[in-house]
Design a protein around this motif. Structure first.
Motif, PDB file in Angstrom:
ATOM      1  N   HIS A  26      -8.794   1.853   3.226  1.00 46.39           N
ATOM      2  CA  HIS A  26      -7.654   1.529   2.360  1.00 46.39           C
ATOM      3  C   HIS A  26      -6.825   2.780   2.062  1.00 46.39           C
ATOM      4  O   HIS A  26      -5.592   2.749   2.108  1.00 46.39           O
ATOM      5  CB  HIS A  26      -8.160   0.898   1.066  1.00 46.39           C
ATOM      6  CG  HIS A  26      -7.072   0.421   0.163  1.00 46.39           C
ATOM      7  ND1 HIS A  26      -6.493   1.246  -0.806  1.00 46.39           N
ATOM      8  CD2 HIS A  26      -6.419  -0.770   0.071  1.00 46.39           C
ATOM      9  CE1 HIS A  26      -5.564   0.562  -1.446  1.00 46.39           C
ATOM     10  NE2 HIS A  26      -5.492  -0.657  -0.932  1.00 46.39           N
ATOM     11  N   LYS A  33       1.244   4.072   5.391  1.00 43.83           N
ATOM     12  CA  LYS A  33       2.339   3.203   5.006  1.00 43.83           C
ATOM     13  C   LYS A  33       3.326   3.887   4.073  1.00 43.83           C
ATOM     14  O   LYS A  33       4.551   3.771   4.239  1.00 43.83           O
ATOM     15  CB  LYS A  33       1.802   1.942   4.338  1.00 43.83           C
ATOM     16  CG  LYS A  33       2.906   0.954   3.957  1.00 43.83           C
ATOM     17  CD  LYS A  33       2.351  -0.298   3.326  1.00 43.83           C
ATOM     18  CE  LYS A  33       3.487  -1.252   2.952  1.00 43.83           C
ATOM     19  NZ  LYS A  33       3.003  -2.493   2.296  1.00 43.83           N
ATOM     20  N   ARG A  83       1.667  -2.126  11.412  1.00 42.02           N
ATOM     21  CA  ARG A  83       2.070  -3.289  10.620  1.00 42.02           C
ATOM     22  C   ARG A  83       1.101  -3.622   9.484  1.00 42.02           C
ATOM     23  O   ARG A  83       1.384  -4.499   8.664  1.00 42.02           O
ATOM     24  CB  ARG A  83       2.195  -4.512  11.532  1.00 42.02           C
ATOM     25  CG  ARG A  83       3.302  -4.411  12.573  1.00 42.02           C
ATOM     26  CD  ARG A  83       3.220  -5.580  13.537  1.00 42.02           C
ATOM     27  NE  ARG A  83       4.297  -5.565  14.521  1.00 42.02           N
ATOM     28  CZ  ARG A  83       5.447  -6.208  14.385  1.00 42.02           C
ATOM     29  NH1 ARG A  83       5.662  -6.942  13.296  1.00 42.02           N
ATOM     30  NH2 ARG A  83       6.385  -6.155  15.314  1.00 42.02           N
ATOM     31  N   PHE A  84      -0.022  -2.960   9.436  1.00 38.08           N
ATOM     32  CA  PHE A  84      -1.071  -3.304   8.470  1.00 38.08           C
ATOM     33  C   PHE A  84      -0.583  -3.106   7.028  1.00 38.08           C
ATOM     34  O   PHE A  84       0.054  -2.103   6.701  1.00 38.08           O
ATOM     35  CB  PHE A  84      -2.301  -2.433   8.725  1.00 38.08           C
ATOM     36  CG  PHE A  84      -3.479  -2.786   7.875  1.00 38.08           C
ATOM     37  CD1 PHE A  84      -4.000  -4.066   7.887  1.00 38.08           C
ATOM     38  CD2 PHE A  84      -4.073  -1.828   7.055  1.00 38.08           C
ATOM     39  CE1 PHE A  84      -5.104  -4.396   7.104  1.00 38.08           C
ATOM     40  CE2 PHE A  84      -5.171  -2.140   6.275  1.00 38.08           C
ATOM     41  CZ  PHE A  84      -5.690  -3.436   6.304  1.00 38.08           C
ATOM     42  N   GLU A  85      -0.891  -4.083   6.183  1.00 31.57           N
ATOM     43  CA  GLU A  85      -0.509  -4.032   4.773  1.00 31.57           C
ATOM     44  C   GLU A  85      -1.778  -3.976   3.925  1.00 31.57           C
ATOM     45  O   GLU A  85      -2.434  -5.003   3.688  1.00 31.57           O
ATOM     46  CB  GLU A  85       0.320  -5.249   4.397  1.00 31.57           C
ATOM     47  CG  GLU A  85       1.631  -5.336   5.175  1.00 31.57           C
ATOM     48  CD  GLU A  85       2.441  -6.570   4.824  1.00 31.57           C
ATOM     49  OE1 GLU A  85       1.962  -7.376   3.985  1.00 31.57           O
ATOM     50  OE2 GLU A  85       3.546  -6.742   5.372  1.00 31.57           O
ATOM     51  N   GLU A  87      -2.389  -3.728   0.835  1.00 33.54           N
ATOM     52  CA  GLU A  87      -2.427  -4.456  -0.436  1.00 33.54           C
ATOM     53  C   GLU A  87      -2.926  -5.884  -0.283  1.00 33.54           C
ATOM     54  O   GLU A  87      -3.237  -6.552  -1.287  1.00 33.54           O
ATOM     55  CB  GLU A  87      -1.041  -4.460  -1.098  1.00 33.54           C
ATOM     56  CG  GLU A  87       0.048  -5.171  -0.325  1.00 33.54           C
ATOM     57  CD  GLU A  87       0.750  -4.277   0.683  1.00 33.54           C
ATOM     58  OE1 GLU A  87       1.808  -4.689   1.203  1.00 33.54           O
ATOM     59  OE2 GLU A  87       0.234  -3.163   0.934  1.00 33.54           O
ATOM     60  N   ARG A  88      -3.011  -6.389   0.930  1.00 34.22           N
ATOM     61  CA  ARG A  88      -3.497  -7.756   1.136  1.00 34.22           C
ATOM     62  C   ARG A  88      -5.013  -7.852   1.060  1.00 34.22           C
ATOM     63  O   ARG A  88      -5.586  -8.955   1.137  1.00 34.22           O
ATOM     64  CB  ARG A  88      -3.008  -8.284   2.487  1.00 34.22           C
ATOM     65  CG  ARG A  88      -1.508  -8.497   2.545  1.00 34.22           C
ATOM     66  CD  ARG A  88      -1.101  -9.122   3.865  1.00 34.22           C
ATOM     67  NE  ARG A  88       0.330  -9.367   3.933  1.00 34.22           N
ATOM     68  CZ  ARG A  88       0.925 -10.465   3.487  1.00 34.22           C
ATOM     69  NH1 ARG A  88       0.184 -11.442   2.946  1.00 34.22           N
ATOM     70  NH2 ARG A  88       2.231 -10.619   3.576  1.00 34.22           N
ATOM     71  N   GLU A  89      -5.694  -6.731   0.942  1.00 34.83           N
ATOM     72  CA  GLU A  89      -7.152  -6.700   0.787  1.00 34.83           C
ATOM     73  C   GLU A  89      -7.880  -7.361   1.966  1.00 34.83           C
ATOM     74  O   GLU A  89      -8.881  -8.055   1.786  1.00 34.83           O
ATOM     75  CB  GLU A  89      -7.560  -7.379  -0.523  1.00 34.83           C
ATOM     76  CG  GLU A  89      -7.004  -6.731  -1.779  1.00 34.83           C
ATOM     77  CD  GLU A  89      -7.518  -5.294  -1.951  1.00 34.83           C
ATOM     78  OE1 GLU A  89      -8.645  -5.014  -1.501  1.00 34.83           O
ATOM     79  OE2 GLU A  89      -6.786  -4.466  -2.531  1.00 34.83           O
ATOM     80  N   VAL A  90      -7.358  -7.162   3.173  1.00 35.44           N
ATOM     81  CA  VAL A  90      -8.001  -7.657   4.381  1.00 35.44           C
ATOM     82  C   VAL A  90      -8.491  -6.457   5.185  1.00 35.44           C
ATOM     83  O   VAL A  90      -7.770  -5.457   5.315  1.00 35.44           O
ATOM     84  CB  VAL A  90      -7.014  -8.493   5.233  1.00 35.44           C
ATOM     85  CG1 VAL A  90      -7.651  -8.929   6.543  1.00 35.44           C
ATOM     86  CG2 VAL A  90      -6.533  -9.700   4.452  1.00 35.44           C
ATOM     87  N   TYR A  95      -7.580  -7.899  10.904  1.00 35.25           N
ATOM     88  CA  TYR A  95      -6.146  -7.970  11.205  1.00 35.25           C
ATOM     89  C   TYR A  95      -5.854  -7.500  12.620  1.00 35.25           C
ATOM     90  O   TYR A  95      -5.038  -8.098  13.330  1.00 35.25           O
ATOM     91  CB  TYR A  95      -5.390  -7.106  10.194  1.00 35.25           C
ATOM     92  CG  TYR A  95      -3.893  -7.078  10.412  1.00 35.25           C
ATOM     93  CD1 TYR A  95      -3.091  -8.137  10.015  1.00 35.25           C
ATOM     94  CD2 TYR A  95      -3.285  -5.976  11.014  1.00 35.25           C
ATOM     95  CE1 TYR A  95      -1.724  -8.112  10.206  1.00 35.25           C
ATOM     96  CE2 TYR A  95      -1.914  -5.934  11.211  1.00 35.25           C
ATOM     97  CZ  TYR A  95      -1.135  -7.008  10.806  1.00 35.25           C
ATOM     98  OH  TYR A  95       0.223  -6.982  11.007  1.00 35.25           O
TER      99      TYR A  95
END
Length: 287
Positions: A26, A33, A83-85, A87-90, A95
């Motif tokens: 994370h 990002k 492209r990974f975000e 904040e989506r907690e994945v 992904y």
């Protein structure tokens, strides 16, 4: 360094890369990002190269070099990292799996055959699952027919039976050059392309039709000059456009009855017919 040793070295480096726990992953994703820290992005990608190698191995039966599959998978991995975000907690591996698989499959579709196949999502599913489903159905029932297998695959994947049959034929044979020697002809220099049958007219027939068509166009243009203004308007509106006007529409436009429009049209057609026959008696057969 040979390709084999390079592949082994790449796999060794990938397997030696440390795993990332959720918090570390994370933090690296945030650095990439928010601050475009390429080092953080590369660290995430390196830690997941074993995922790329594992997924590439699932597609080795398509006959393409493993190293190429891994490289394409790595492209997908970098795309996922970009492209990974976080904040989506994945987890990143969840992904990235889609992007890695998509990149490898696109490479296979572009390079497996000189003829591009699988342009739609349904076609892609058929391309990558047909062999597996066919083998599974054959194992489950030894007396099953090829036709029934194709029908069940079509239903399972939501494609037409014709698509299944076409794809199965493609997967069962290899590409052949049209310039390859053919055993069908007597000549040793005969090529496969020499025996392809075309539904198109022969070149001399095409030229003849083109000349005749141009000649008839000239004759028609000359014949139209024999019509007066009102006859010309009716013929153009009724005969020379795709959706011809009705007698009622032309009658309302010209201020006459539809029966009068019909009479004028009939007279104009007689004039055209006579003019065309005068230009060439052979046109009588078309009149």
């Amino acid at each position: 360094m040979t390709n084999m040793s390079a592949d082994r070295r790449m796999i060794k480096v990938a397997m030696a890369a440390p795993y990332l726990d959720r918090d570390e992953e994370h933090d690296l994703a945030i650095r990439w990002k928010d601050h475009e820290d390429r080092g953080a992005r590369n660290q995430i990608a390196t830690a997941h190269m074993r995922l790329v190698i594992s997924m590439a191995g699932k597609f080795r039966n398509f006959g393409l070099p493993m190293s190429d599959l891994v490289q394409e998978g790595y492209v997908g991995l970098l795309e996922a990292a970009a492209r990974f975000e976080p904040e989506r907690e994945v987890r990143f591996s969840t992904y990235a799996s889609w992007w890695i698989r998509a990149s490898i499959q696109d490479y296979i579709l572009r390079n497996w055959s000189i003829v591009r196949g699988g342009t739609s999502s349904a076609q892609k599913a058929l391309f990558f699952n047909l062999r597996r489903l066919r083998a599974k159905l054959a194992r489950s029932n030894s007396s099953v027919t090829v036709q029934s297998i194709h029908e069940e695959i079509a239903v399972t994947l939501g494609v037409s039976l014709a698509d299944v049959q076409t794809m199965d034929a493609r997967l069962s044979s290899s590409d052949t050059s049209l310039q390859a020697p053919s055993i069908a002809g007597d000549s040793e220099s005969a090529e496969r392309i020499d025996f392809l049958i075309s539904d198109e007219p022969l070149p001399d027939e095409q030229v003849s039709d083109m000349i005749d068509g141009e000649r008839r166009r000239i004759w028609l243009a000359s014949a139209l000059k024999h019509l007066n203004e009102r006859e010309m308007k009716i013929i153009r509106a009724r005969r020379l456009v795709e959706d011809g006007a009705t007698l009622e529409e032309l009658g309302a436009d010209l201020g006459i009855s539809k029966e009068r429009v019909r009479q004028i049209e009939s007279r104009a057609l007689d004039k055209l017919r006579n003019a065309l026959v005068d230009a060439d008696p052979r046109m009588a057969s078309y009149a």
